[in-house]
Structure formats: structure tokens, C-alpha cells
Design a protein around this motif. Structure first.
Motif, mmCIF file in Angstrom:
data_model
loop_
_atom_site.group_PDB
_atom_site.id
_atom_site.type_symbol
_atom_site.label_atom_id
_atom_site.label_comp_id
_atom_site.label_asym_id
_atom_site.label_seq_id
_atom_site.Cartn_x
_atom_site.Cartn_y
_atom_site.Cartn_z
ATOM 1 N N LYS A 58 -14.297 -10.225 1.106
ATOM 2 C CA LYS A 58 -13.481 -9.328 0.272
ATOM 3 C C LYS A 58 -13.333 -9.901 -1.120
ATOM 4 O O LYS A 58 -12.922 -11.051 -1.301
ATOM 5 N N GLU A 96 -12.392 -4.672 -3.832
ATOM 6 C CA GLU A 96 -11.041 -4.113 -3.979
ATOM 7 C C GLU A 96 -10.796 -3.706 -5.429
ATOM 8 O O GLU A 96 -11.233 -4.379 -6.354
ATOM 9 N N ASP A 127 -6.337 -1.075 -1.400
ATOM 10 C CA ASP A 127 -5.016 -1.702 -1.259
ATOM 11 C C ASP A 127 -3.991 -0.634 -1.621
ATOM 12 O O ASP A 127 -4.023 -0.070 -2.724
ATOM 13 N N HIS A 173 -2.108 -0.511 -5.056
ATOM 14 C CA HIS A 173 -2.882 -0.667 -6.294
ATOM 15 C C HIS A 173 -3.170 0.630 -7.036
ATOM 16 O O HIS A 173 -4.240 0.804 -7.603
ATOM 17 N N ASP A 210 -6.046 -2.848 2.471
ATOM 18 C CA ASP A 210 -5.013 -3.869 2.328
ATOM 19 C C ASP A 210 -3.719 -3.073 2.406
ATOM 20 O O ASP A 210 -3.344 -2.385 1.454
ATOM 21 N N ASP A 212 -1.919 -6.903 3.372
ATOM 22 C CA ASP A 212 -1.897 -7.818 2.221
ATOM 23 C C ASP A 212 -0.462 -7.817 1.740
ATOM 24 O O ASP A 212 -0.060 -6.968 0.949
#
Ligand code: AOS
Ligand code: ZN
Ligand code: ZN
Length: 395
Positions: free
Chosen positions: A140, A182, A217, A220, A244, A294
Motif C-alpha cells: 500500500k 491511496e 481511505d 480522505h 482504509d 486506518d
């Protein structure tokens, strides 16, 4: 049909749900203002893995631990893998780090200086070696790269250099390994970020090949972004590699998934299921989408924080599985706006907690894993044992 009857129908689908937990969630973390130390925090990567294995032992939901290089660097990763497996968990995604070295102040994979780019690429090649020893499938990559001021960098040239660096990394992967890229809309760069959105991540990974995918994620995006739409689109394109999971109120808060907005988590899981991203899709039984957390637990105890997180994912997965898709499609096709919305909300409002507790008990787990953990004495034990040394964390 009662919701309990419906639960009986979807229960087998919950079997084998796997959520990857991040090693850094067990270490101390904080904000730019303060990192609070907490009693019992792991001092070594082995202790982080032991805590992650404890989350799995109490929930049956977290069979993989994701590592971060260099935070989790050890001499012998094959031995670390055996250690984890002895505790009942495997080693999962390997996360690279090109954001804590002075050389990377102005960029890493995008840097104008070929020496710096080479150093950043070499770090990823070292991560791939780690993956060979740990048996990890995914590399990742989250990049802290971008600029703070208009004119500071050539945004287009940076995309070209990024593509070239990623190509070298991708070509070094083994056949059974994947790269997940990501994206994040801002921070630490504030004017432009080199991989700010799913579109850019998609463009970069699509150019690489089949085993390059996007990592989403949930923290984000700009406020108000329809994340489940992105999930639907990426699954449609066959490019959703991993999540995530975390939740946010403002920016990249990294709070417990499902804490800020359980309805959003439900909507995401509905699209995951709708798009075929739930359940094993590969011959080896591993899901094509890696469901990772995460998160950082800055003020709460870390193991209970992780237990709460995986349970939240399970709960919203169960509710999403309960969605009456036939009724939903019929309402959608009839143009029944409120009827369709009601079908969706019925699933969301179904309280599955008692059913899930019974389901766990049938499998030899505690009905309430969080209470069982708190009563187990593990927390007191690690607080007594882990004194001295340097506590591991977001270092
Ligand atoms: C950073 O904002 C990203 O979410 C990363 O995935 C992650 O938090 C970082 O790499 C720590 O491992
Ligand atoms: Zn992340
Ligand atoms: Zn983040």
C-alpha cells in the motif's frame, strides 16, 4: 418476515468476514499538539501483533495485521510471520513510508532529483522483499507529496515522474502481489497534492496493469463527498483494491469507523455488496477488496478501540446484507422515490446487535466481545508487564 428470520438467512454470509487491523493503531499517537502516552502500550512490533491477535481472539473478525515499514522493521520477517501465526493471525498489507525523511521534503516518487526518486523507489523494492517473507499480498502506497504554493512545482511533470516511479515498483512485484495506491485530498501539502482523488489514483493504477488498484481511505475526501458512489464506480471498473476504514468529523480524523456516521458506513457496505466486493472472490479465498482499518486511538484504550471498530463494521455489514434488494429494485423501477428510500432505511434501522451476539455465542465467542475483553484481565496484565523501554507509536 421478522428481522430475526431474515438474519438467519444472511448469517452464513457473515462467515469469514475479515478486517485487517493496522499495527500503528496499537501504538501511541496524537495530534501535532500532543502525543499522550498510555499504560500497556506495546514496546515492540511483537507486542503490537500480540494485541492485534487479542482483538481477533475476542471478535473472530481480525485475522490479519497490516505492517508499516520502517516503523515495524525487524531483522527476520519470516520469524515475525511465524510468531504472528502462532498467535492465530497472519501478516497483511505492507505500508511504505516516504514521508519522514528530510530527502523527501519536496517530493519522493515525484521529486525532480533522480537520486531522491531512486531512493524512494528502492524503499518500495525493500517493502516488496518484506512482503515475500511475510506472505503479504498488498503493497500500500500513500504519498505525502504535493506543493504548498502555486508555481512551486510543475504539477504535470510530477504526474509523469510519479507514473515512471510507480512503473518500476509495479514491475518488481511478484505475480501474486498487488499494489494499492491511496489518495487524499490534502495534507501535508495544502495547495496541490499529487494523488488527491480516486480519479488520479485510478489513472495511475490503470496505466500499470491488472494488479494495481485503488485504496479508498474513508477520511480522505472533502466534506459532503458521496463516498459510496466512488465505491460503486471503482467496483464497476474492477479497481477497488482496499479500504482504509475510519471516521471523521472534519478532516483526516482517523477516528473509530462507524463512530461519526454509521449511516455512511452502512451505505458504503450496501455498495460493496451490490458491486460484488464482499466475500471471497479469488480462488485462494481471499477477498479482492481488503477491508483495513486506518485509525489512531489518541485518548481511548487501543485494544477496546479496535474491538469497537471491527464490531461496527460487522454490524453495518449485517444491516447492509439485510437490504431487501428485490423490493428495492422493484421500487426503483416503478419510480417509487419514497418507497425505494423506505426499503433502504428499513435495513439501516434494523437493530442486529442481539442477533449478532447470539451468532457469536454459537461460534464459541463472547456475545459482547468488548465486555469480555474488559473482564479478561488482559489490559491489566499488559499495563503491569509493559513498563520501561520505548513505547512504539506513530514515530
Ligand atoms: C495518511 O493520511 C494515510 O491515511 C495513510 O494510509 C496512513 O494513515 C499512514 O500511512 C500511516 O500508516
Ligand atoms: Zn489511510
Ligand atoms: Zn489518512
Amino acid at each position: 418476515m421478522t428481522s430475526t428470520t431474515r438474519f438467519g438467512e444472511i448469517a452464513p454470509l457473515l462467515e469469514g468476514q475479515a478486517i485487517e487491523v493496522p499495527s500503528w493503531a496499537y501504538g501511541n499517537s496524537g495530534t501535532r499538539f500532543k502525543v499522550f502516552g498510555s499504560a500497556g502500550t506495546p514496546r515492540t512490533v511483537e507486542e503490537k501483533i500480540a494485541d492485534a491477535a487479542t482483538v481477533h481472539r475476542f471478535t473472530g473478525l481480525a485475522p490479519l495485521v497490516s505492517l508499516h515499514i520502517p516503523w515495524d522493521l525487524v531483522d527476520d520477517f519470516a520469524a515475525l510471520r511465524r510468531y504472528a501465526e502462532d498467535l492465530g493471525v497472519g501478516l497483511g498489507t505492507i505500508n511504505s513510508n516516504t514521508f519522514q525523511d528530510d530527502d523527501y521534503k519536496l517530493g519522493a516518487l515525484t521529486h525532480t532529483d533522480p537520486r531522491v526518486r531512486r531512493k524512494a523507489v528502492d524503499h518500495h523494492l525493500a517493502c516488496i522483499d518484506v512482503m515475500r517473507a511475510t506472505g503479504s499480498r498488498d503493497l500500500k502506497i500513500w504519498l505525502a507529496e504535493g506543493t504548498n504554493y502555486p508555481g512551486q512545482g510543475d504539477m504535470r511533470g510530477r504526474q509523469d515522474r510519479l507514473a515512471e516511479s510507480l512503473r518500476t515498483i509495479y514491475d518488481a512485484l511478484d505475480e501474486d502481489q498487488r499494489l494499492v495506491l491511496e489518495y487524499k485530498f490534502f495534507e501535508p501539502a495544502f495547495y496541490h497534492t499529487d494523488v488527491p482523488d480516486w480519479g488520479t489514483s485510478y489513472v495511475q493504477v490503470a496505466a500499470l496493469g491488472e494488479r494495481a488498484m485503488v485504496c479508498l481511505d474513508t477520511g480522505h475526501h472533502a466534506p459532503g463527498t458521496n463516498i459510496e458512489f466512488i465505491v460503486a464506480q471503482l467496483l464497476r471498473l474492477g479497481k477497488l483494491g482496499s479500504f482504509d476504514f475510519n471516521s471523521r468529523f472534519y478532516a483526516d480524523d482517523d477516528l473509530i469507523v462507524g463512530a461519526a456516521d454509521p449511516f455512511q458506513l452502512f451505505r458504503i457496505m450496501v455498495e460493496v455488496i451490490r458491486g460484488g466486493g464482499f466475500g471471497p472472490a479469488n480462488p485462494d479465498g481471499q477477498s479482492q477488496v481488503a477491508f483495513m482499518l486506518d485509525q489512531c486511538h489518541n485518548i481511548e484504550d487501543k485494544i477496546p478501540g479496535q474491538i469497537r471498530s471491527v464490531l461496527n463494521v460487522q454490524e453495518m455489514t449485517a444491516r447492509a446484507l439485510l437490504l431487501d434488494t428485490d423490493a428495492l429494485r422493484a421500487a426503483q423501477e416503478a419510480g417509487d422515490v419514497l418507497g425505494a428510500n423506505e426499503v433502504l432505511m428499513d435495513a439501516f434501522y434494523t437493530d442486529v446487535r442481539a442477533d449478532l451476539a447470539a451468532w457469536r455465542e454459537e461460534r464459541g465467542l463472547a456475545g459482547n466481545p468488548l465486555r469480555a475483553y474488559l473482564a479478561s484481565g488482559y489490559q491489566q496484565q499488559i499495563e503491569a508487564d509493559r513498563v520501561g523501554g520505548t513505547q512504539a507509536g506513530w514515530n
